[in-house]
Design a protein around this motif. Structure first.
Motif, PDB file in Angstrom:
ATOM      1  N   PRO A  74       0.812  -1.230   0.000  1.00 34.76           N
ATOM      2  CA  PRO A  74       0.000   0.000   0.000  1.00 34.76           C
ATOM      3  C   PRO A  74       0.841   1.272   0.000  1.00 34.76           C
ATOM      4  O   PRO A  74       0.529   2.227  -0.708  1.00 34.76           O
ATOM      5  N   LEU A  75       1.908   1.297   0.789  1.00 38.09           N
ATOM      6  CA  LEU A  75       2.762   2.481   0.829  1.00 38.09           C
ATOM      7  C   LEU A  75       3.570   2.616  -0.453  1.00 38.09           C
ATOM      8  O   LEU A  75       3.725   3.725  -0.989  1.00 38.09           O
ATOM      9  N   LEU A  76       4.092   1.511  -0.975  1.00 34.48           N
ATOM     10  CA  LEU A  76       4.882   1.576  -2.203  1.00 34.48           C
ATOM     11  C   LEU A  76       4.056   2.126  -3.357  1.00 34.48           C
ATOM     12  O   LEU A  76       4.566   2.885  -4.192  1.00 34.48           O
ATOM     13  N   ARG A  77       2.778   1.757  -3.408  1.00 41.25           N
ATOM     14  CA  ARG A  77       1.907   2.280  -4.459  1.00 41.25           C
ATOM     15  C   ARG A  77       1.782   3.801  -4.342  1.00 41.25           C
ATOM     16  O   ARG A  77       1.813   4.517  -5.354  1.00 41.25           O
ATOM     17  N   GLU A  78       1.639   4.292  -3.126  1.00 39.92           N
ATOM     18  CA  GLU A  78       1.532   5.733  -2.918  1.00 39.92           C
ATOM     19  C   GLU A  78       2.838   6.437  -3.290  1.00 39.92           C
ATOM     20  O   GLU A  78       2.829   7.478  -3.960  1.00 39.92           O
ATOM     21  N   LEU A  79       3.960   5.888  -2.840  1.00 39.22           N
ATOM     22  CA  LEU A  79       5.248   6.521  -3.088  1.00 39.22           C
ATOM     23  C   LEU A  79       5.591   6.555  -4.573  1.00 39.22           C
ATOM     24  O   LEU A  79       6.276   7.477  -5.043  1.00 39.22           O
ATOM     25  N   ALA A  80       5.129   5.545  -5.321  1.00 47.30           N
ATOM     26  CA  ALA A  80       5.437   5.482  -6.750  1.00 47.30           C
ATOM     27  C   ALA A  80       4.810   6.633  -7.524  1.00 47.30           C
ATOM     28  O   ALA A  80       5.198   6.892  -8.667  1.00 47.30           O
ATOM     29  N   GLY A  81       3.867   7.329  -6.908  1.00 47.37           N
ATOM     30  CA  GLY A  81       3.285   8.489  -7.562  1.00 47.37           C
ATOM     31  C   GLY A  81       4.189   9.710  -7.542  1.00 47.37           C
ATOM     32  O   GLY A  81       3.965  10.664  -8.299  1.00 47.37           O
ATOM     33  N   ALA A  82       5.223   9.697  -6.698  1.00 46.13           N
ATOM     34  CA  ALA A  82       6.097  10.861  -6.577  1.00 46.13           C
ATOM     35  C   ALA A  82       7.579  10.543  -6.733  1.00 46.13           C
ATOM     36  O   ALA A  82       8.382  11.453  -6.949  1.00 46.13           O
ATOM     37  N   PHE A  83       7.947   9.257  -6.629  1.00 47.61           N
ATOM     38  CA  PHE A  83       9.350   8.863  -6.641  1.00 47.61           C
ATOM     39  C   PHE A  83       9.564   7.653  -7.554  1.00 47.61           C
ATOM     40  O   PHE A  83       8.624   6.921  -7.874  1.00 47.61           O
ATOM     41  N   THR A  84      10.820   7.457  -7.952  1.00 51.14           N
ATOM     42  CA  THR A  84      11.223   6.168  -8.498  1.00 51.14           C
ATOM     43  C   THR A  84      11.631   5.317  -7.313  1.00 51.14           C
ATOM     44  O   THR A  84      12.655   5.580  -6.672  1.00 51.14           O
ATOM     45  N   VAL A  85      10.818   4.333  -7.005  1.00 49.53           N
ATOM     46  CA  VAL A  85      10.981   3.543  -5.786  1.00 49.53           C
ATOM     47  C   VAL A  85      11.784   2.280  -6.081  1.00 49.53           C
ATOM     48  O   VAL A  85      11.450   1.514  -6.994  1.00 49.53           O
ATOM     49  N   HIS A  86      12.824   2.064  -5.317  1.00 48.19           N
ATOM     50  CA  HIS A  86      13.612   0.831  -5.351  1.00 48.19           C
ATOM     51  C   HIS A  86      13.401   0.132  -4.006  1.00 48.19           C
ATOM     52  O   HIS A  86      13.809   0.659  -2.964  1.00 48.19           O
TER      53      HIS A  86
END
Length: 288
Positions: free
Chosen positions: A73-85
């Motif tokens: 759930p958090l990774l989905r949110e963060l992917a809207g603003a960052f390139t998440v690794h």
């Protein structure tokens, strides 16, 4: 001692729209992460499961006790603003478990190597729960490598004094009681498909390897946290049933220049209880 599961890592890169053969079995265990890509990263001979999603400034996410799947759930949110690794820690998920990695202190150095392999130059680093401890270790070893540090419900400091336990002993709790304290809805282990059961058992085994003794802390970490020079945010869930007030105060004292955020209607697993609120705190703090 828990059985050490042996199984093959995912092939080089798996897009989640695949649906055939062995790749399908690998992705079925992580179907909640269907908005990104799962790959295998070789870090000096150690193969690491890596989830990547989004577009924007680089962010390294270090998961908690429930693996990258629990952080969806958090990774989905963060992917809207960052390139998440978001890697699975060594020993978790399908990541290798080298024999020479048996302390979170070791993981701090390992992740500096992983950042070199990924070409991450001063990313935002977010660590949740167990991952918060790992993130703190990284920042004490190479503070110049971290642009912004966010610790959500972090472990890492002494969990008890002579008279009082400040952090619940998650290894001594029944699975039912642990799920209640984590506000986690988990199906019975006997009902899980084999790939999901292996992930769950492997995650549990790795957590006990790193955190059994001394219990969920590095005795030297408190004396090293003064080395953290980047902007730092510590986030706690108001209803955390794992970590108590005295422990939170100890973290604030060890990181006196850090901002502290208390998120309402959230427990220990901020990444699952209030992903939108935590993501908003992260984006705002990293954007300052």
């Amino acid at each position: 001692m828990t059985k050490n599961w042996n199984y093959r890592s995912a092939c080089n890169t798996i897009a989640f729209d695949n649906g055939h053969g062995d790749d399908a079995m690998a992705t079925d265990a992580l179907d909640e992460l269907d908005f990104g890509t799962l790959s295998t990263l070789d870090v000096l001979g150690t193969k690491i499961e890596l989830f990547t999603a989004g577009d924007g400034p680089p962010l390294l996410f270090l998961h908690g006790i429930d693996g990258i799947e629990g952080s969806a759930p958090l990774l989905r949110e963060l992917a809207g603003a960052f390139t998440v690794h978001a890697p699975s820690h060594p020993g978790f998920g399908t990541s290798d478990q080298p024999r020479n990695l048996n302390r979170v202190d070791d993981l701090g150095y390992f992740y500096l190597d992983l950042m070199d392999v990924l070409g991450l130059d001063r990313p935002v680093i977010v660590g949740s729960s167990f991952g918060g401890w790992v993130a703190a270790e990284i920042a004490t070893k190479a503070p110049e490598r971290v642009a912004t540090l966010i610790l959500a419900s972090p472990f890492g400091l002494r969990t008890a004094d002579r008279r009082e336990q400040h952090v619940a002993d998650i290894f001594m709790l029944s699975r039912q009681e642990l799920n209640i304290r984590l506000n986690r809805q988990e199906p019975a282990l006997s009902s899980l498909p084999e790939d999901r059961l292996r992930r769950t058992m492997r995650n549990d085994e790795a957590l006990s390897r790193y955190g059994w003794t001394p219990y969920m802390h590095n005795p030297k970490l408190a004396d090293r946290l003064h080395r953290v020079t980047c902007p730092t945010l510590i986030a706690w869930g108001e209803e955390d049933a794992i970590i108590g007030p005295a422990y939170r105060q100890a973290y604030a004292a060890a990181l006196p220049k850090a901002d502290v955020a208390v998120i309402e209607a959230a427990g220990h697993r901020l990444h699952a209880d209030r992903p939108e609120a935590l993501s908003a705190h992260i984006a705002a703090f990293a954007g300052r």
